[in-house]
Scaffold this active site. Sequence first.
Site, PDB file in Angstrom:
ATOM      1  N   HIS A   1       1.270  -1.259   0.028  1.00 54.31           N
ATOM      2  CA  HIS A   1      -0.284  -0.044  -0.087  1.00 54.31           C
ATOM      3  C   HIS A   1       1.051   1.442   0.296  1.00 54.31           C
ATOM      4  O   HIS A   1       0.535   1.797  -0.700  1.00 54.31           O
ATOM      5  CB  HIS A   1      -0.917   0.016   1.406  1.00 54.31           C
ATOM      6  CG  HIS A   1      -1.449   1.099   1.532  1.00 54.31           C
ATOM      7  ND1 HIS A   1      -3.186   1.662   1.481  1.00 54.31           N
ATOM      8  CD2 HIS A   1      -1.232   2.916   1.719  1.00 54.31           C
ATOM      9  CE1 HIS A   1      -3.655   2.551   1.331  1.00 54.31           C
ATOM     10  NE2 HIS A   1      -2.382   3.260   1.996  1.00 54.31           N
ATOM     11  N   GLU A   2       1.422   1.254   0.990  1.00 57.57           N
ATOM     12  CA  GLU A   2       2.750   2.367   1.134  1.00 57.57           C
ATOM     13  C   GLU A   2       3.321   2.655  -0.312  1.00 57.57           C
ATOM     14  O   GLU A   2       3.618   3.370  -0.937  1.00 57.57           O
ATOM     15  CB  GLU A   2       3.484   2.344   2.321  1.00 57.57           C
ATOM     16  CG  GLU A   2       2.351   2.793   3.998  1.00 57.57           C
ATOM     17  CD  GLU A   2       1.590   3.887   3.918  1.00 57.57           C
ATOM     18  OE1 GLU A   2       1.572   5.099   2.446  1.00 57.57           O
ATOM     19  OE2 GLU A   2       0.745   3.735   4.554  1.00 57.57           O
TER      20      GLU A   2
ATOM     21  N   HIS B   1       3.930   6.028  -7.402  1.00 53.66           N
ATOM     22  CA  HIS B   1       2.858   7.806  -7.139  1.00 53.66           C
ATOM     23  C   HIS B   1       3.624   8.747  -7.559  1.00 53.66           C
ATOM     24  O   HIS B   1       3.715  10.031  -8.314  1.00 53.66           O
ATOM     25  CB  HIS B   1       1.142   7.414  -6.943  1.00 53.66           C
ATOM     26  CG  HIS B   1       0.102   8.941  -7.532  1.00 53.66           C
ATOM     27  ND1 HIS B   1      -0.587   8.054  -6.724  1.00 53.66           N
ATOM     28  CD2 HIS B   1       0.259   8.935  -8.693  1.00 53.66           C
ATOM     29  CE1 HIS B   1      -1.541   9.188  -7.477  1.00 53.66           C
ATOM     30  NE2 HIS B   1      -0.945   9.439  -8.616  1.00 53.66           N
TER      31      HIS B   1
END
Length: 637
Positions: free
Chosen positions: A435-436, A442
């Site tokens: 997730h992180e 991004h």
Amino acid sequence: MTIEPLPFPTDAAGWAAFAADRPAERLARVAEVDARLRTEPGLTTVERLELWNDADIALHEALSQAYVVSEAHPDASVRAIAEEQVQAVESVAASRLLDRELWRAFADTPADGLDADEARLLEHLLRDFRRGGVELTDAERERVRQLADRDTELSLAFSRNIREGRREVTVPLAGLAGLPQDFVDAHPADERGLVTLTTDYPDLMPVREYATDRATRVALVSAYNDMAWPENEPVLAELVEVRAERARLLGYPDWADYETETRMIGGGAQIPVFLARLDEASREAAEAEYPLLLERLRRDVPDADTVTIADFWHLLSVLKAERHGVDPQLVRSYFPFERVVEGVLEVTGRLLDVEYVPVDMPTWHEDVRSYDVVRDGLRIGRIHLDLHPRDGKFSHAACFPLAPGVRGRVLPEAALLCNFSRGLLEHDEVVTFFHEFGHLVHEILGGRQRFARFSGVQSEWDFVEAPSQLLEEWAWDADVLASFTADAGGAPIPADLVARMRTADAFGRALEVRRQLGHANVSYHLHVDRPADLQGETERLYSSTSPVQPLPGLHPYAGFGHLTGYGACYYTYQWSLVIARDLLSGFRNGLMDPQAARRYRTEVLERGGSRDAKDMVEAFLGRPSSFDAYRRWLAGG
């Protein structure tokens, strides 16, 4: 032209200077830019926008670097210096949006002939000035400036109290029953026969899942839910009042309405509408799941009449083992920390067509691992992984930008601050890592924009979790996991075990959504209703949202770090998850499908904030996003 990454100091004195001088130097650049904007009337609109971008770059660098140092540096005095600089930079940023001369430099300039990026920047900039309060009276503008500064000061104090608020409890050695042997070995009893446990994640997460002694779970979860209390009680009480007054002065009914104006949801009144939709979608399934948890708890605690948050993860784990043959201790045996790090890098590298090249360089702590992000032999960014807990460090898991990627000028750079074990990881921790890392890539891949305003994770704030939530799915794929997992004998995790894990994961999903709904309700109602009794109202909101009950008399809001950055808008996590479940449908030919990965990379990640989120999602999916995939996921699909 080669763009050099951020240089870090090599000694303590250098870090103290880094924390103080770099932000100050960048604020001096901002002052120079602002003087030109005020005094050079012959500038074209494009020249004005380019100058504003120069200042934006300097502000982003000053703020992000000071934030990372304040949250991660091991020296408390250096953290304190960095906090002062965060306050100074935030104050300058807010004051600029109250400056009428700067505003007129853009409000009075023609918009004809601008390209799409320029027009978007001008539109956003004029909106920022309006939202900053530039059109208010002199007295109102001064009050808004004071309130913005106080918000920053209170937010920094709130975060600092959480960061430094680690709690300890002692339990008898027998209280470690059920915990993995390596955990027991790492927690020897003292001369009194007592074991010390902390609220750091490497203690908290195994205890709340494996400890069969309910008293141990309750003791540690209670300590965790009282972190930063009573210190943060007056801080939060004042913070919500400061935000409410600021919103009113700026012409908004409440802080939620102010925050949501720039987000996908479109308005504060839409938050309870969305939360009601989540309530409707999850209620029936949660009501079916809860009795199973209570029945299982009563087999261990016959007189139990309520499943509490201290029981929740343990009971889910036990039922998944009993109903689906998923032994969590067997699962964790396949996830040695070093293998997971290598696996996340290898998998995301293949998916996103990049390499991560280790860099031997000084950083703020010896735990930090640095990598150049490389494509086709060219460095396109740099990342830093700071993955283990220590005193005074940020105590959760998050991505922090360090430098805003600006095409041809600034290399995108960011850090992960996490709190993982150095040994075997829980599968939940692996999911968190993916997730992180989704935020991290991004930030890097979206860091080739012309304007810093749109670099990296700079899209609408209720979209930014979607790419990271999407990447979680790679932690549930049997082929992906087989590529990097290994038990003590070197065997990868079996595909049939992963299949059982996926099936088991569907159980309790609705209750987990109800837990998230509780957080969202607390986030929204504390800011909008501003109750005099924070403890009583928070406990009421959690109690009424989920059948899994909070532990009574505690103060979890004092350690709810998202209340600063996310404000009234914790709904973001489920809003983004609706989008993430829909984005997943674009990988219909498998998670490592190169065509889907390329389209996702170019239409979503690499766009940064240069397009509206709904347009990026629609470009990838070929249609508008819908709620359908989320509803199917919630039903176990």
